[in-house]
Design an enzyme around this catalytic site. Structure first.
Site, PDB file in Angstrom:
ATOM      1  N   CYS A 115       0.817  -1.219   0.000  1.00 39.01           N
ATOM      2  CA  CYS A 115       0.000   0.000   0.000  1.00 39.01           C
ATOM      3  C   CYS A 115       0.850   1.268   0.000  1.00 39.01           C
ATOM      4  CB  CYS A 115      -0.940   0.004   1.190  1.00 39.01           C
ATOM      5  SG  CYS A 115      -2.091  -1.368   1.138  1.00 39.01           S
ATOM      6  N   HIS A 261      -3.783   7.124   1.205  1.00 36.32           N
ATOM      7  CA  HIS A 261      -3.981   5.817   0.576  1.00 36.32           C
ATOM      8  C   HIS A 261      -5.413   5.386   0.842  1.00 36.32           C
ATOM      9  CE1 HIS A 261      -4.061   1.614  -0.176  1.00 36.32           C
ATOM     10  NE2 HIS A 261      -3.982   1.264   1.094  1.00 36.32           N
ATOM     11  N   ASN A 291      -9.997  -0.656  -2.462  1.00 36.09           N
ATOM     12  CA  ASN A 291      -8.593  -0.408  -2.088  1.00 36.09           C
ATOM     13  C   ASN A 291      -7.703  -1.034  -3.168  1.00 36.09           C
ATOM     14  OD1 ASN A 291      -6.006  -0.771  -1.013  1.00 36.09           O
ATOM     15  ND2 ASN A 291      -6.742  -1.047   1.071  1.00 36.09           N
TER      16      ASN A 291
END
Ligand code: ACO
Length: 334
Positions: A115, A261, A291
């Site tokens: 991530c 993020h 995501n």
């Protein structure tokens, strides 16, 4: 030392939209649970045979970023590619971009910080431009995660969260008058490596284990200790954003756009509240894409520019947290 600026941005997401109700056909879940816990309404998942891979999606995003920067592929001096879902175990996706775009024999660096991948990749590109090693660096972040997910009820705590897609930026040497990247901040804490992980295939869980015993969900699907990740994420996001602001003598009210993020809308909202930021100071698009791990900030930055949420001269803070744990931030004048 020189200064790097974002000269162009681009993104690409697969056409196939998967809604929360679509997921309820595959596993025991429902729209309300997913929206309440994560803010996600739909995500993009590649369709088998549609030609999308981490590399091909990254190439499309890269083409858009290069065009927007007003450059030709051969102006690019170096490629940095972030992904944890590469087409091949090796070589990495960077060389596929080099080949597809016909970029002479430019070097290609691969980054795999999950991530935090785009923030790490951007920091690498920034260092190359700052030192004068290259004038234009292409930074790509792309993830094809849907094939790895456990789409049964067993895997629902993880699989409903993730999506596929790619984003890219071109970093170029800025002139003295221009803004550009002010600072980058990177961190890791490996003692938490098992809290968010997919262990196979790695050399410790090689293909033999799969052939002998079949798929072991503890090894061959992503695993996440959701509550633990949440608690660490909100602390680290807050710290690393503050680090960027303090370094540059900036207060939260001066930020034009924070792009966290896109892990989970609840995490982003928690940070926004704690920092006292207005809704118009934070850009989120997890509702549409889920995501997308390393690609999420790159996709969001490109969309924010496309929709006018980020304009030239704006003070933009990018911040990430993810597997490792790793986390980081970048503060720039766009
Ligand atoms: N649909 C319906 N029920 C579900 C689902 C689902 N998709 N997934 C889990 N459940 C059930 C569980 O089985 C559990 O049932 P039980 O109480 O009968 O055992 C119940 O819901 C609660 O499960 P929890 O895992 O405790 O759910 P929680 O409220 O913690 O939410 C979540 C899970 C959303 C992942 C949460 O932990 C979270 O927000 N974590 C932050 C981490 C994160 O967002 N990571 C994103 C990826 S990592 C990154 O990008 C940094």
């Amino acid at each position: 030392m020189y200064k790097a600026k974002v000269a162009g941005v681009g993104h690409y997401v697969p056409e196939n939209i998967v809604s929360n109700n679509d997921l309820a056909q595959l596993m025991d879940t429902d729209d309300e649970w997913i929206r309440e816990r994560t803010g996600i309404e739909e995500r993009r998942w590649v369709k088998e045979g549609d030609g999308n891979t981490a590399a091909t999606m990254g190439i499309k995003a890269a083409q858009m970023a290069i065009t927007q920067a007003g450059l030709e592929p051969n102006d690019i001096g170096h490629i940095v590619f972030a992904t944890i879902s590469p087409d091949y175990y090796f070589p990495g996706c960077g060389v596929q971009v080099q080949e597809a775009l016909g970029i002479h024999t430019a070097g290609a660096t691969d980054v795999r910080n999950a991530c935090s991948g785009f923030i790490y990749a951007l920091s690498v590109g920034n260092a190359f431009v700052k030192t004068g090693m290259y004038e234009h660096v292409l930074v790509v972040a792309s993830e094809l995660q849907s094939p790895f997910l456990d789409k049964t009820t067993r895997g629902r705590g993880v699989s409903v969260i993730f999506g596929d897609g790619a984003g890219a930026v071109v970093l170029s040497k800025a002139s003295a008058k221009e803004g550009g990247i002010k600072s980058c901040h990177l961190h890791s804490e490996g003692k938490h490596k098992e809290e968010l992980t997919m262990k196979g295939f790695g050399t410790q869980h090689w293909i033999g284990a799969l052939l002998e015993k079949g798929v072991n969900p503890d090894i061959h699907f992503p695993k996440m200790n959701g509550n633990f990740v949440f608690k660490n994420a909100v602390v680290r996001f807050g710290e690393v954003i503050k680090e960027a602001l303090d370094k540059n003598g900036i207060t939260p009210d001066q930020i034009d756009c924070l792009i966290p993020h896109q892990a989970n809308l609840r995490i982003a909202q928690f940070i926004q509240k704690r920092m006292g930021l207005r809704d118009d100071q934070v850009f989120n698009n997890i509702q549409k894409y889920g995501n997308t791990t390393g690609a999420s900030i790159a996709i969001a930055l490109s969309e924010a520019v496309q929709t006018g949420a980020v304009k030239r001269g704006d003070l933009v803070c990018l911040a990430a947290f993810g597997a490792g744990f790793t986390w980081g931030s970048v503060l720039m004048e766009y």
